[in-house]
Design an enzyme around this catalytic site. Structure first.
Site, PDB file in Angstrom:
ATOM      1  N   HIS A   1       7.407  -7.311  -4.216  1.00  0.00           N
ATOM      2  CA  HIS A   1       6.097  -7.780  -4.699  1.00  0.00           C
ATOM      3  C   HIS A   1       6.223  -9.155  -5.376  1.00  0.00           C
ATOM      4  CE1 HIS A   1       3.675  -4.225  -3.940  1.00  0.00           C
ATOM      5  NE2 HIS A   1       4.746  -3.507  -4.254  1.00  0.00           N
TER       6      HIS A   1
ATOM      7  N   LYS B   1     -12.100 -12.190 -14.928  1.00  0.00           N
ATOM      8  CA  LYS B   1     -12.439 -12.404 -16.343  1.00  0.00           C
ATOM      9  C   LYS B   1     -11.842 -13.700 -16.921  1.00  0.00           C
ATOM     10  CE  LYS B   1     -14.200 -10.372 -20.090  1.00  0.00           C
ATOM     11  NZ  LYS B   1     -15.484  -9.637 -20.135  1.00  0.00           N
TER      12      LYS B   1
ATOM     13  N   GLU C   1       3.824 -10.922  -6.345  1.00  0.00           N
ATOM     14  CA  GLU C   1       2.672 -11.136  -7.214  1.00  0.00           C
ATOM     15  C   GLU C   1       2.874 -10.636  -8.643  1.00  0.00           C
ATOM     16  OE1 GLU C   1       3.049  -9.068  -4.734  1.00  0.00           O
ATOM     17  OE2 GLU C   1       1.793  -7.282  -4.833  1.00  0.00           O
TER      18      GLU C   1
ATOM     19  N   CYS D   1       5.375  -5.857   1.407  1.00  0.00           N
ATOM     20  CA  CYS D   1       5.706  -4.418   1.436  1.00  0.00           C
ATOM     21  C   CYS D   1       5.042  -3.721   2.618  1.00  0.00           C
ATOM     22  CB  CYS D   1       5.355  -3.749   0.117  1.00  0.00           C
ATOM     23  SG  CYS D   1       6.360  -4.371  -1.209  1.00  0.00           S
ATOM     24  N   TYR D   2       4.054  -2.848   2.369  1.00  0.00           N
ATOM     25  CA  TYR D   2       3.421  -2.177   3.513  1.00  0.00           C
ATOM     26  C   TYR D   2       2.916  -3.199   4.524  1.00  0.00           C
ATOM     27  CZ  TYR D   2       0.628   0.753   6.500  1.00  0.00           C
ATOM     28  OH  TYR D   2       0.132   1.379   7.612  1.00  0.00           O
TER      29      TYR D   2
ATOM     30  N   GLY E   1       0.842  -1.190   0.000  1.00  0.00           N
ATOM     31  CA  GLY E   1       0.000   0.000   0.000  1.00  0.00           C
ATOM     32  C   GLY E   1       0.870   1.229   0.000  1.00  0.00           C
TER      33      GLY E   1
ATOM     34  N   ASP F   1     -19.282 -12.559 -20.609  1.00  0.00           N
ATOM     35  CA  ASP F   1     -19.876 -12.663 -19.282  1.00  0.00           C
ATOM     36  C   ASP F   1     -21.332 -13.115 -19.336  1.00  0.00           C
ATOM     37  OD1 ASP F   1     -17.444 -11.555 -18.827  1.00  0.00           O
ATOM     38  OD2 ASP F   1     -18.200  -9.575 -18.314  1.00  0.00           O
TER      39      ASP F   1
END
Ligand code: XMP
Length: 553
Positions: free
Chosen positions: A208, A408, A210, A118-119, A91, A266
């Site tokens: 990070h 998605k 991710e 991180c944060y 963050g 969708d």
């Protein structure tokens, strides 16, 4: 095809503060969890990072169900979710800021594995008795960590003594570890780049994992979810399908459901899934506004009536839409006119069916994540996307939203599981107002739509033939409101120009121009000019987003 979304279900929030924790629990209904399906679940608490959604993507890719909640989520809700582990996102705040986000005490009281990113790492250290300080040595972007100790996060991935690439983004850093922790990796800017308290199963990383720029990041996260938190990774689309079908049956009983079908991914997946659950209790309404691409309306009817045997009302409302759009050149007026008419026609058709109590919608997870944002400030409306306004309330119906837990790509996987043709499941996004907003600053007529459809179809055919379709987020032609002089054979032409657009993107929020080679562009241009009478010039749009938007209007 078009993907109308109704704003009533959008729960995105901006600029929360600790004094205003209204998000906690407010959208509990947004997280329909199912014990059988999600026994192995991970909770991600969001501290406002731009990339929090990527954590969820990585975790789910490893077969583990997870949800993203704001850090303000309350204790009871977190306990009820019963996660096997918690990941604290990064963050933009500093733990020293006034009102800086705080990790809820329950996170540590649960005695389950926690990974701070991180944060998330800094806040964890700060709250557990360590020290975090601002640093002159900020690290942003690619960096390297030296692995100094063994750690459960590294199993099968990194070995002691190696140097590994990661993606850093921090100003503050941990300078003193809380009791019980040890450093297991260091970096130039962060002596405690990776930390662990293996007794309590608490871990922290200053980078990070991710993002793709941390090449082994997904494997580290997997080690956390599987090896540390003990998840088995059994969350698959096949399983999701079975459980979701049961849920739909339970929700709907013997009542009837209507579903607006557009042929987009969708609504198509939602319709087929609901049909598997309740068969003929479902009726789909396909409002054809006449501004679809070549062959699409036919394909919708053929697929859903023919292949899936779904009750489908195909309303050709193109006359109505085109006469309402006569002389309209302003993009917002176009959008609003189409949105208003869409609702009117949909309501008319729904009334004819009568007696349905449920309205199905293809709402996706990114629409219901309660996001945390610290950017604040008023947001400017660039385009009134999706604003077809309040259909569910107007129609006073209950919603069936079987995709609201999915991203998605997961919807596409589910579509494949349901054997929906690849031409629909893998289709590029298409805006609700359709080709109307690809005839910029001009009014819409059948003739112009036909010209655009022909050029667009050639362009897409060439893209498919070149095997490039799946590498592109969206590609389309735009009919420009200018006539230009050309020469064909021995004669002079004075015809319209088209612009071709193709972009890569991950979410449509930002986009890069797709780098076709000139040979490809030449081939498309010459085919369009030769085959579409009325078009004598082709240009390629090389504007990224920002500063451009993907659509021209
Ligand atoms: P822009 O043009 O804003 O588009 O960069 C981002 C994504 O949104 C789609 N788009 C729309 N979708 N109704 C929709 O349902 C709209 O009015 C609309 N306008 C743009 C666009 O195609 C792209 O995928």
């Amino acid at each position: 095809m078009y993907a109308y979304r109704f704003p009533a279900v959008r729960r995105k929030r901006t600029a929360p503060t600790r004094e205003e924790p209204a998000m906690s629990g407010t959208a509990q209904d947004a997280t329909i969890t199912d014990t059988a399906l999600h026994a192995d679940r991970i909770l991600i608490l969001d501290f406002g990072s731009q990339v929090t959604q990527l954590i969820a993507r990585r975790v789910r890719e490893s077969g583990v169900y997870c949800e993203i909640w704001p850090f303000t989520a309350d204790e009871e809700r977190i306990r009820a979710f019963a996660p096997r582990g918690i990941i604290l996102s990064g963050g933009p705040a500093s733990v020293h800021d006034e009102g800086a986000p705080v990790i809820p005490e329950v996170v540590f009281a649960l005695n389950i594995p926690v990974l701070g990113i991180c944060y998330g790492e800094q806040a964890m250290c700060n709250q557990l008795g360590g020290k975090v300080e601002g640093s002159d040595h900020r690290e942003f972007g690619r960096a390297f960590v030296d692995i100094t100790e063994d750690c459960a996060l590294f199993r099968g991935v990194w070995a002691r003594g190696s140097r590994e690439q990661v993606w850093m983004s921090h100003g503050d850093r941990v300078t003193q570890l809380p009791p019980g922790f040890r450093a297991v990796a260091t970096s130039e800017g962060a002596p405690f780049a990776i930390i662990a308290d293996e007794g309590r199963r608490l871990y922290g990383v200053q980078f990070h994992p991710e993002v793709v720029h941390t090449p082994h990041g997904a494997a580290l996260l997997r080690n956390f979810t599987h090896n540390v938190a003990g998840c088995t990774g059994t969350w698959t689309m096949a399983r999701f399908r079975d459980v979701e079908i049961e849920k739909i049956r339970k929700q709907v009983g013997d009542k009837r459901v209507i579903c607006g079908l557009s042929g987009g991914v969708d609504s198509s997946v939602a319709a087929v899934l609901i049909h598997e659950a309740i068969g003929d209790q479902l009726t789909c309404i396909f409002v054809d506004h006449g501004m679809l691409r070549a062959g699409e309306a036919e394909e919708v009817v053929k697929t859903f009536r023919g292949q899936f045997n779904i009750k489908l009302i195909h309303r050709d409302a193109s006359d109505l839409f085109l006469s309402a759009l006569e002389g309209v050149t302003d993009p917002e007026v176009k959008r609003k006119t189409i949105g208003r008419l869409f609702i009117e026609v949909f309501e008319e058709e729904a009334a004819k069916i009568g007696g349905a109590e449920f309205l199905a919608q293809g709402t996706l997870y990114p629409d219901v994540i309660e996001s945390v944002s610290f950017t604040g400030g008023p947001s400017v409306t660039i385009k009134s996307h999706h604003n077809v306004g309040g259909l569910p309330e107007r129609m006073n119906m209950q919603l069936v939203e079987p995709l609201r837990e999915l991203f998605k790509d997961e919807v596409r996987d589910l579509g494949r599981e349901l054997e929906i043709p690849e031409s629909i499941v893998g289709r590029h996004p298409f805006p609700g107002p359709g080709l109307a907003i690809r005839i910029p600053s001009d009014s819409i007529t059948r003739e112009k739509l036909d010209l655009l459809r022909k050029a667009d179809a050639i362009y897409l055919e060439e893209i498919r033939n070149a095997g490039l379709y799946d590498a592109i987020w969206q590609a389309f032609a735009v009919l420009l409101p200018v006539r230009t002089v050309g020469v064909m054979g021995d004669g002079r032409t004075y015809d319209q120009a088209v612009a071709l657009r193709a972009v890569t993107s991950t979410d449509g929020m930002t986009a890069e121009v797709f780098p076709f080679d000139m040979g490809f562009l030449n081939r498309v241009a010459s085919r369009i000019v030769n085959e579409v009478r009325g078009i004598n010039r082709v240009t390629y749009d090389i504007t990224s987003k920002p500063p451009g938007t993907i659509e021209w209007e």
